[in-house]
Design an enzyme around this catalytic site. Structure first.
Site, PDB file in Angstrom:
ATOM      1  N   ARG A  79       0.777  -1.009  -0.137  1.00 23.08           N
ATOM      2  CA  ARG A  79      -0.500  -0.035   0.025  1.00 23.08           C
ATOM      3  C   ARG A  79       1.019   1.495  -0.222  1.00 23.08           C
ATOM      4  O   ARG A  79       1.269   1.044   0.660  1.00 23.08           O
ATOM      5  CB  ARG A  79      -0.433  -0.350   1.304  1.00 23.08           C
ATOM      6  CG  ARG A  79      -2.031   1.488   1.462  1.00 23.08           C
ATOM      7  CD  ARG A  79      -2.500   1.296   2.556  1.00 23.08           C
ATOM      8  NE  ARG A  79      -3.198   2.044   2.806  1.00 23.08           N
ATOM      9  CZ  ARG A  79      -3.208   2.583   4.091  1.00 23.08           C
ATOM     10  NH1 ARG A  79      -2.741   2.605   4.194  1.00 23.08           N
ATOM     11  NH2 ARG A  79      -3.959   4.282   3.841  1.00 23.08           N
ATOM     12  N   HIS A 123      -2.478  10.818   0.874  1.00 15.01           N
ATOM     13  CA  HIS A 123      -2.305  10.657   2.604  1.00 15.01           C
ATOM     14  C   HIS A 123      -1.342  12.135   2.611  1.00 15.01           C
ATOM     15  O   HIS A 123      -0.498  12.453   2.916  1.00 15.01           O
ATOM     16  CB  HIS A 123      -1.476   9.439   1.815  1.00 15.01           C
ATOM     17  CG  HIS A 123      -0.746   9.324   3.506  1.00 15.01           C
ATOM     18  ND1 HIS A 123      -1.543   7.412   3.503  1.00 15.01           N
ATOM     19  CD2 HIS A 123      -1.088   9.459   4.851  1.00 15.01           C
ATOM     20  CE1 HIS A 123      -0.761   7.572   5.080  1.00 15.01           C
ATOM     21  NE2 HIS A 123      -0.800   9.050   5.270  1.00 15.01           N
ATOM     22  N   GLU A 168      -7.798   8.831   6.192  1.00 14.74           N
ATOM     23  CA  GLU A 168      -7.728   9.345   7.304  1.00 14.74           C
ATOM     24  C   GLU A 168      -8.352  10.637   7.162  1.00 14.74           C
ATOM     25  O   GLU A 168      -7.365  11.894   7.330  1.00 14.74           O
ATOM     26  CB  GLU A 168      -6.274   9.293   7.885  1.00 14.74           C
ATOM     27  CG  GLU A 168      -6.076   7.450   8.640  1.00 14.74           C
ATOM     28  CD  GLU A 168      -4.964   7.585  10.046  1.00 14.74           C
ATOM     29  OE1 GLU A 168      -4.325   8.226   9.849  1.00 14.74           O
ATOM     30  OE2 GLU A 168      -4.464   5.961  10.058  1.00 14.74           O
ATOM     31  N   ASN A 296      -7.600   1.994  10.243  1.00 17.85           N
ATOM     32  CA  ASN A 296      -6.403   1.851  10.721  1.00 17.85           C
ATOM     33  C   ASN A 296      -6.775   2.605  12.269  1.00 17.85           C
ATOM     34  O   ASN A 296      -7.399   2.567  12.385  1.00 17.85           O
ATOM     35  CB  ASN A 296      -5.811   3.148  10.146  1.00 17.85           C
ATOM     36  CG  ASN A 296      -5.648   3.761   8.722  1.00 17.85           C
ATOM     37  OD1 ASN A 296      -5.637   2.262   7.763  1.00 17.85           O
ATOM     38  ND2 ASN A 296      -4.872   4.339   8.685  1.00 17.85           N
ATOM     39  N   TYR A 298      -4.503   1.962  16.468  1.00 23.17           N
ATOM     40  CA  TYR A 298      -3.701   2.455  16.735  1.00 23.17           C
ATOM     41  C   TYR A 298      -3.696   2.340  18.476  1.00 23.17           C
ATOM     42  O   TYR A 298      -2.881   1.941  18.770  1.00 23.17           O
ATOM     43  CB  TYR A 298      -2.972   3.566  16.348  1.00 23.17           C
ATOM     44  CG  TYR A 298      -1.524   3.822  15.114  1.00 23.17           C
ATOM     45  CD1 TYR A 298      -0.549   2.959  15.397  1.00 23.17           C
ATOM     46  CD2 TYR A 298      -3.180   3.849  14.086  1.00 23.17           C
ATOM     47  CE1 TYR A 298       0.185   2.692  13.822  1.00 23.17           C
ATOM     48  CE2 TYR A 298      -2.152   4.418  12.778  1.00 23.17           C
ATOM     49  CZ  TYR A 298      -0.546   3.271  12.536  1.00 23.17           C
ATOM     50  OH  TYR A 298      -0.371   3.593  11.090  1.00 23.17           O
ATOM     51  N   GLU A 355      -4.252  -0.209   7.488  1.00 27.84           N
ATOM     52  CA  GLU A 355      -2.744   0.695   8.844  1.00 27.84           C
ATOM     53  C   GLU A 355      -2.522  -0.213  10.453  1.00 27.84           C
ATOM     54  O   GLU A 355      -3.978   0.001  11.172  1.00 27.84           O
ATOM     55  CB  GLU A 355      -2.333   2.017   8.755  1.00 27.84           C
ATOM     56  CG  GLU A 355      -1.633   2.532   8.061  1.00 27.84           C
ATOM     57  CD  GLU A 355      -1.894   3.698   7.984  1.00 27.84           C
ATOM     58  OE1 GLU A 355      -1.592   4.635   8.887  1.00 27.84           O
ATOM     59  OE2 GLU A 355      -1.921   4.898   7.044  1.00 27.84           O
TER      60      GLU A 355
HETATM   61  O1  IFM Z   1       2.355   7.874   9.549  1.00 21.57           O
HETATM   62  C1  IFM Z   1       1.210   7.955  10.065  1.00 21.57           C
HETATM   63  C2  IFM Z   1       0.546   8.009   8.625  1.00 21.57           C
HETATM   64  O2  IFM Z   1       0.884   8.488   8.098  1.00 21.57           O
HETATM   65  C3  IFM Z   1      -0.960   7.107   9.505  1.00 21.57           C
HETATM   66  N1  IFM Z   1      -1.694   7.009  10.235  1.00 21.57           N
HETATM   67  C4  IFM Z   1      -0.647   6.950  10.966  1.00 21.57           C
HETATM   68  C5  IFM Z   1       0.193   6.473  10.876  1.00 21.57           C
HETATM   69  C6  IFM Z   1       1.667   6.976  12.520  1.00 21.57           C
HETATM   70  O3  IFM Z   1       1.180   8.474  13.115  1.00 21.57           O
END
Ligand code: IFM
Length: 452
Positions: A79, A123, A168, A296, A298, A355
């Site tokens: 990706r 992005h 995002e 994504n 985190y 992600e």
């Molecule tokens: O590095 C970023 C990415 O560009 C978008 N999602 C989160 C990642 C980590 O912060």
């Protein structure tokens, strides 16, 4: 590998992800125009040590080596994002052939290596000329994005099947125009809301343009979703959970997947302004049917009602909890919660984890290796949660590690390393970390269903 590989179907997509501004460098080459990130990084105090993506990890020149890395890791998908200012230096008008040629070569190189290309069209690197004309808070930017999407589809659509419109939009709008900690660095809450709507509109306008040009295209959008939970279970903080889930998750999921903005969030932000840009018919455009949702994930936010009874403030609560080098709580359970929410509240749609990953303070050993067992534990924990979600019926079809390479982490500059491949930022030498070898073995074992 404790049986992890056996929990995923052989057809599950294993990949790694990057984005243009974070890795390409070559910001003045081959006719590329300026992006809002070039401008932002040049302003004092915006990024750590005034770092920028000017050189990044020089992927623009070293892409064959990076494709070979993905191939050698045995990953089936890569990706990446297309830099809009390489394709239309001013964000409008004819395509810059040298910019298109770069992605043309990259796609060919990936396919020759047996790797499926997964481009994302946006992005965060908006052409500066469009920001000068008002940026995402202005409706015309959405129209310009649809034209740009059509140009890229015409150029790559004969070889690319999987298309992601945006990465995002929460970050692009709320961090870029509200908090001001991302480009373009504006702190205008109404503009942030208007930007979010125009990002949604840009997505919705681009979907049919992609489909017209790429028969059989699989089109999706990538949203960053957070697990949100209350500081305690007294019920006192439930409204804080509702508000933050509304702003971080539902404000982005609902228009795209349900064709409406959440009424409770519209009520919450009524005094802010910015939502007057929503026109009749926009939501039908935004809710264009999709083939997949990119998620994504985190971390989690724990929230509490603000100190004043009846006030709308929300406190973000610091937990005594294991953290990544970014200071984010390591919370794989939250991934399951986020997936359960999408599964429960939205129409069925295949999901890809586009992600997931973590920054850690990697140590390079005397022999040049990086034994990043903290990152392996992070990914393994999240994959176990993912497998549980799949077992519970959530249709997740792939997982992309963030990131293939250590890279430019936006306002954090080069201080945070997310790669499964280490990059020496002085020499630009790439060295797969232990996590890359572990991930490659997992992908191989899962795809062939051999015992690990
Ligand atoms: O590095 C970023 C990415 O560009 C978008 N999602 C989160 C990642 C980590 O912060």
């Amino acid at each position: 590998m404790n049986g992890l590989s056996e929990r995923f179907d052989p057809g599950f997509v294993w990949g790694a992800a990057t984005s243009a501004y974070q890795i390409e460098g070559a910001t003045s080459e081959d006719g590329r125009g300026a992006s809002i990130w070039d401008t932002f990084c040049a302003q004092p105090g915006r990024t750590f040590r005034a770092d920028s993506g000017e050189v990044a990890v020089d992927h623009y020149h070293r892409w064959p080596e990076d494709v070979a890395l993905v191939r050698d890791l045995g990953l089936g998908a890569y990706r990446f994002s297309v830099a809009w200012p390489r394709i239309q230096p001013d964000g409008r008008g004819p395509a810059e052939p040298r910019g298109l040629a770069f992605y043309d070569r990259l796609v060919d190189g990936l396919l020759e290596a047996g790797i499926e290309p997964w481009p994302t069209l946006y992005h965060w690197d908006l052409p500066q000329a469009l920001e000068d004309a008002g940026g995402w808070p202005v409706r015309d930017t959405a129209e310009r994005f649809a034209d740009y999407a059509a140009i890229v589809a015409d150029a790559l659509g004969d070889r690319v099947a999987n298309w992601t419109t945006l990465n995002e939009p929460w970050c692009a709008s709320f961090l870029g125009y509200g908090a001001g900690i991302h480009a373009p660095g504006r702190t205008e809450p109404a503009a942030a809301l208007a930007a979010s709507h125009h990002l949604h509109l840009a997505h919705g306008l681009a979907v049919p343009r992609l489909r017209e040009r790429v028969p059989g295209a699989k089109v999706g959008i990538t949203l960053n979703l957070y697990a949100i939970s209350p500081a305690d279970d007294t019920g006192r903080h439930d409204d804080a959970v509702r508000r933050i889930d509304g702003l971080m998750n539902r404000w982005f999921l609902d228009p795209v997947l349900l064709g409406r903005y959440p009424q409770d969030v519209l009520d919450d932000v009524a005094g802010v302004g910015g939502t007057d840009v929503i026109r009749a018919g926009d939501l039908a455009t935004i809710a264009a049917p999709l083939d997949f949702l990119g998620v994504n994930y985190y971390s989690r936010h724990v929230v509490a009602a603000g100190p004043w009874p009846g006030a709308s403030e929300v406190d973000f609560v610091e937990r005594d909890w294991p953290k990544t080098a970014s200071g984010w709580d390591i919370d794989p359970v939250g991934l399951g919660e986020v997936l359960a929410q999408v599964h429960r509240d939205y129409p069925p749609l295949p999901i890809y984890i586009t992600e997931n990953g973590a920054a850690f303070d990697d140590v390079v050993g005397p022999d040049g290796t990086v034994e990043d067992h903290d990152r392996i534990a992070f990914v393994a924990g999240h994959l176990a949660a993912l497998a549980d979600a799949i077992d519970a019926g959530v249709d997740v079809r792939g997982y992309f590690a963030w990131s293939l390479l250590d890279n430019f982490e936006w306002a954090e500059g080069y201080a945070k390393r997310f790669g499964i491949v280490h990059v020496d930022f002085d020499t630009l030498v790439r060295t797969p970390k232990a996590s890359a070898r572990w991930f490659a073995e997992l992908a191989r074992a899962s795809s062939t269903k051999e015992r690990s």
